[in-house]
Design an enzyme around this catalytic site. Structure first.
Site, PDB file in Angstrom:
ATOM      1  N   ASP A 139      16.796  12.408  43.779  1.00 47.84           N
ATOM      2  CA  ASP A 139      18.119  12.577  44.396  1.00 47.84           C
ATOM      3  C   ASP A 139      18.663  11.198  44.766  1.00 47.84           C
ATOM      4  OD1 ASP A 139      20.292  13.275  45.962  1.00 47.84           O
ATOM      5  OD2 ASP A 139      19.066  13.850  47.696  1.00 47.84           O
ATOM      6  N   ASP A 178      18.551  22.361  27.170  1.00 49.30           N
ATOM      7  CA  ASP A 178      18.179  23.773  27.249  1.00 49.30           C
ATOM      8  C   ASP A 178      19.353  24.599  26.739  1.00 49.30           C
ATOM      9  OD1 ASP A 178      16.627  26.066  28.233  1.00 49.30           O
ATOM     10  OD2 ASP A 178      15.733  24.610  29.605  1.00 49.30           O
ATOM     11  N   ASP A 236      16.080  29.156  25.216  1.00 45.48           N
ATOM     12  CA  ASP A 236      15.581  30.068  26.241  1.00 45.48           C
ATOM     13  C   ASP A 236      15.419  31.500  25.689  1.00 45.48           C
ATOM     14  OD1 ASP A 236      15.118  30.269  29.209  1.00 45.48           O
ATOM     15  OD2 ASP A 236      16.718  31.745  29.063  1.00 45.48           O
ATOM     16  N   GLU A 272      11.710  29.349  23.084  1.00 41.00           N
ATOM     17  CA  GLU A 272      10.771  29.973  24.016  1.00 41.00           C
ATOM     18  C   GLU A 272      10.459  31.337  23.403  1.00 41.00           C
ATOM     19  OE1 GLU A 272      10.398  31.045  28.776  1.00 41.00           O
ATOM     20  OE2 GLU A 272      12.221  31.490  27.679  1.00 41.00           O
ATOM     21  N   HIS A 323       8.200  24.585  34.040  1.00 43.89           N
ATOM     22  CA  HIS A 323       8.853  24.956  35.304  1.00 43.89           C
ATOM     23  C   HIS A 323       8.654  26.426  35.665  1.00 43.89           C
ATOM     24  CE1 HIS A 323      11.427  26.257  32.111  1.00 43.89           C
ATOM     25  NE2 HIS A 323      12.137  26.964  32.957  1.00 43.89           N
ATOM     26  N   ASP A 324       8.086  27.217  34.769  1.00 41.44           N
ATOM     27  CA  ASP A 324       7.882  28.649  35.038  1.00 41.44           C
ATOM     28  C   ASP A 324       6.448  28.983  35.411  1.00 41.44           C
ATOM     29  OD1 ASP A 324      10.498  29.426  34.534  1.00 41.44           O
ATOM     30  OD2 ASP A 324      10.131  29.686  32.393  1.00 41.44           O
TER      31      ASP A 324
HETATM   32  C1  NOJ Z   1      13.065  31.416  30.845  1.00 40.48           C
HETATM   33  C2  NOJ Z   1      13.284  30.225  31.707  1.00 40.48           C
HETATM   34  O1  NOJ Z   1      12.321  29.250  31.409  1.00 40.48           O
HETATM   35  C3  NOJ Z   1      13.224  30.705  33.133  1.00 40.48           C
HETATM   36  O2  NOJ Z   1      13.165  29.654  34.051  1.00 40.48           O
HETATM   37  C4  NOJ Z   1      14.411  31.593  33.363  1.00 40.48           C
HETATM   38  O3  NOJ Z   1      14.335  32.144  34.653  1.00 40.48           O
HETATM   39  C5  NOJ Z   1      14.477  32.722  32.347  1.00 40.48           C
HETATM   40  N1  NOJ Z   1      14.178  32.292  31.008  1.00 40.48           N
HETATM   41  C6  NOJ Z   1      15.848  33.338  32.327  1.00 40.48           C
HETATM   42  O4  NOJ Z   1      16.765  32.449  31.746  1.00 40.48           O
END
Ligand code: NOJ
Length: 564
Positions: A23, A100, A202, A256, A331-332
């Site tokens: 930031d 993305d 995505d 993905e 990140h997931d």
């Molecule tokens: C996959 C993404 O990586 C995730 O962070 C997101 O919440 C879902 N798709 C919905 O877009």
């Protein structure tokens, strides 16, 4: 055999979650100027491609995965001028940029949806999936982030339900409508013309669904996914997207790929099919989860033989055609070192560097997540108020509403939650890890003050950070580690992951001790060599004097070059 050489196969990807990177304004939220400020650092890591999580205008119901305007930068992150500068500065350092692409759904605040919901004859009506209420309640569709897990939301304005596989504020776009596809392709051209180098797509299998919406007979809610993703037109759409957009640039796509099985893999990435270049499969990400569950942890620990089998199977899927992607975290998912290594003090450093060695010596394009280079670990929040993620918060609400086991849920989230990856990057040991001068949008992992930060690891002689720089150099200076044939030596061994990578006359031997104890490992008889040279190791070699036997310390990683 060597697959056709390209920059994206030889690349090393570094994923940035901009909200948590750096930031520069004191807002508590990371921004594009923060990334610009850190570009010299990023280049110094030896990575060659940056994948940016969504930076588009968004109300942030799902941290940018709910896009309100695809051609505008999120105000919290900066302006289009900042973005243009970022790209220029990246190019000056030889870094490529992958954006993305979130086009299964957009935000309900997107102008398309705002129009679509106004009336049944609005020109944008058919941009989304609507089910008129006079047809009755629509057949059950499971939703990821809905408190009631219901993917259909009733909208009184036009007396109809709209579909949202994710949150209620993320309506699914209707790819069957050629206008929708044209808008998406135009938008992709807009970014390519700025100079971006590719897209991470995505939940791409979800764009084609069976829009006759048959009743599903799956018992487990998550099994539904197999029925409502990867629909009848998926290959037609991907092929069209490639033809209309990607083929016109020197670019790559990585999808993905939830729901894409190994048997279907080449249908998506075989060079002749001209669809995508690679995708992220989910087999590893499900290894420590309950069967059929996306989020809850399984009770029994995962086994190394299971881990190897996943990599062995997927490597062979792409051995003759196509190309794979390699990742241990994003990140997931939780942090790599906490999930696949051991982040306790005694093993943290070795296991973090072992995992780096692994990704950088396997076949496929390796993807690292920000902070992996300094061994950032799970924060393990215990209080629901610490969580900002719609996924955790809405599942908590769902369990509460249904009188489920909240204690078990919170325990599982300590290990499984997406927030483990999303806490801010640790730059130094000052307040908030040098991430912000304001109040961070989410609590940091307090271990930023005890060595898990960039500044400390810059001055420490043998740090995870310095090791990362060395091992990226090893990868980049040895094509055999990129393209070479892969052979797993003892698939059933539960402590050591040993394999060779061979290209032409060159052979590398990689030994990784995935355990907390010292192990003596013997090579199988068919591995012959006259001389071995140590290329890199994350620890002192205990003993490798005998021809076939190696003594490996806990979480030790060694790469040798074998010569005859
Ligand atoms: C996959 C993404 O990586 C995730 O962070 C997101 O919440 C879902 N798709 C919905 O877009």
């Amino acid at each position: 055999m060597i697959s056709e050489q390209t920059w994206w196969k030889e690349g090393i990807v570094y994923q940035i979650y901009p909200r948590s990177y750096k930031d520069t304004t004191g807002s508590g939220v990371g921004d594009l100027q923060g990334i610009i400020e850190k570009l010299d650092y990023i280049a110094s890591l030896g990575v060659t491609i940056i994948w940016l999580n969504p930076v588009y205008d968004s109300p942030n119901d799902d941290n940018g995965y709910d896009i309100r305007d695809y051609r505008k930068i999120m105000t919290e992150f900066g302006t289009m001028e900042d973005f243009n500068l970022l790209l220029t500065e990246m190019k000056a350092r030889g870094l490529r940029l992958v954006m993305d692409l979130v086009v299964n759904h957009c935000s309900d605040e997107h102008q398309w949806f705002q129009e679509s919901r106004k009336s049944r004859d609005n020109p944008y009506r058919d941009y989304f999936h609507w089910w008129p209420a006079e047809k009755g309640i629509p057949p059950k569709r499971w939703s990821y982030f809905d408190v009631d897990e219901n993917a259909w939301k009733y909208d009184a304005q036009t007396d109809a339900y709209y579909l949202h596989y994710f949150a209620v504020k993320q309506p699914d776009l209707k790819w069957e409508n050629p206008e929708v596809r044209r808008e998406i392709y135009d938008m992709m051209h807009f970014w390519f013309q700025k100079g971006v180098d590719g897209f991470r797509m995505d939940v791409i299998p979800f764009i084609s669904k069976d829009i006759s919406y048959p009743e599903l007979d799956a018992k487990e809610p998550h099994e539904f996914i197999a029925f409502y993703a990867n629909g009848p037109k998926i290959h037609e759409y991907l092929n069209e997207l490639n033809r209309e957009v990607i083929s016109k640039y020197d670019a790559f796509t990585v999808g993905e790929g939830p729901g894409i099985s190994i048997n279907q893999a080449l249908d998506f990435v075989h060079e002749d099919r001209k669809e995508m270049d690679m995708f992220f499969h989910f087999d590893l990400m499900s290894l420590d989860r309950q069967p059929g569950e996306v989020f809850m942890m399984r009770k029994a620990p995962w086994k190394l033989s299971e881990f190897k089998k996943i990599f062995n199977d997927w490597d062979s899927a792409f051995a003759k055609a196509g190309w794979g992607s390699l990742f241990l975290a994003n990140h997931d998912f939780p942090r790599a070192v906490s999930r696949w290594g051991n982040d306790s003090a005694a093993y943290w450093k070795n296991s973090a560097t072992l995992l780096q060695t692994f990704l950088l010596t396997m076949r496929g394009t390796p993807y690292f997540y920000q902070g992996d280079e300094i061994g950032m670990s799970n924060v393990r929040f215990t209080d629901i108020d610490d969580y900002k993620d719609i996924n955790t918060i809405n599942r908590y609400e769902n369990i509460k509403k249904n009188g489920g086991d909240l204690i078990a849920f919170m325990e599982s989230e300590k290990h499984a939650a997406r927030e483990n990856a999303r806490t801010p990057m640790h730059w130094d040991a000052s307040q908030h890890g040098g991430f912000t001068t304001g109040e961070p949008w989410i609590r940091l992992n307090p271990n930023y003050a005890s060595g898990v930060n960039v500044a400390s690891q810059e001055v420490e002689e043998y740090s995870i950070l310095h090791y990362f720089r060395k091992i990226t150099t090893v990868r980049k200076s040895n094509l055999a580690l990129v393209y070479g044939d892969y052979e797993c030596l003892h698939p059933e061994h539960e402590e050591v992951y040993a394999y060779t990578r061979t290209l032409g006359g060159e052979c590398f031997l990689i030994l990784l001790n995935f355990s907390d104890v010292t192990v003596t490992y013997s090579l199988p008889s068919h591995i012959q060599y006259n001389r071995k040279t140590k290329i890199i190791s994350n620890d002192l070699i205990l003993d490798d004097q005998t021809y076939k036997e190696f003594m490996l310390g806990a979480w030790q990683a060694v790469v040798y070059k074998l010569e005859n």
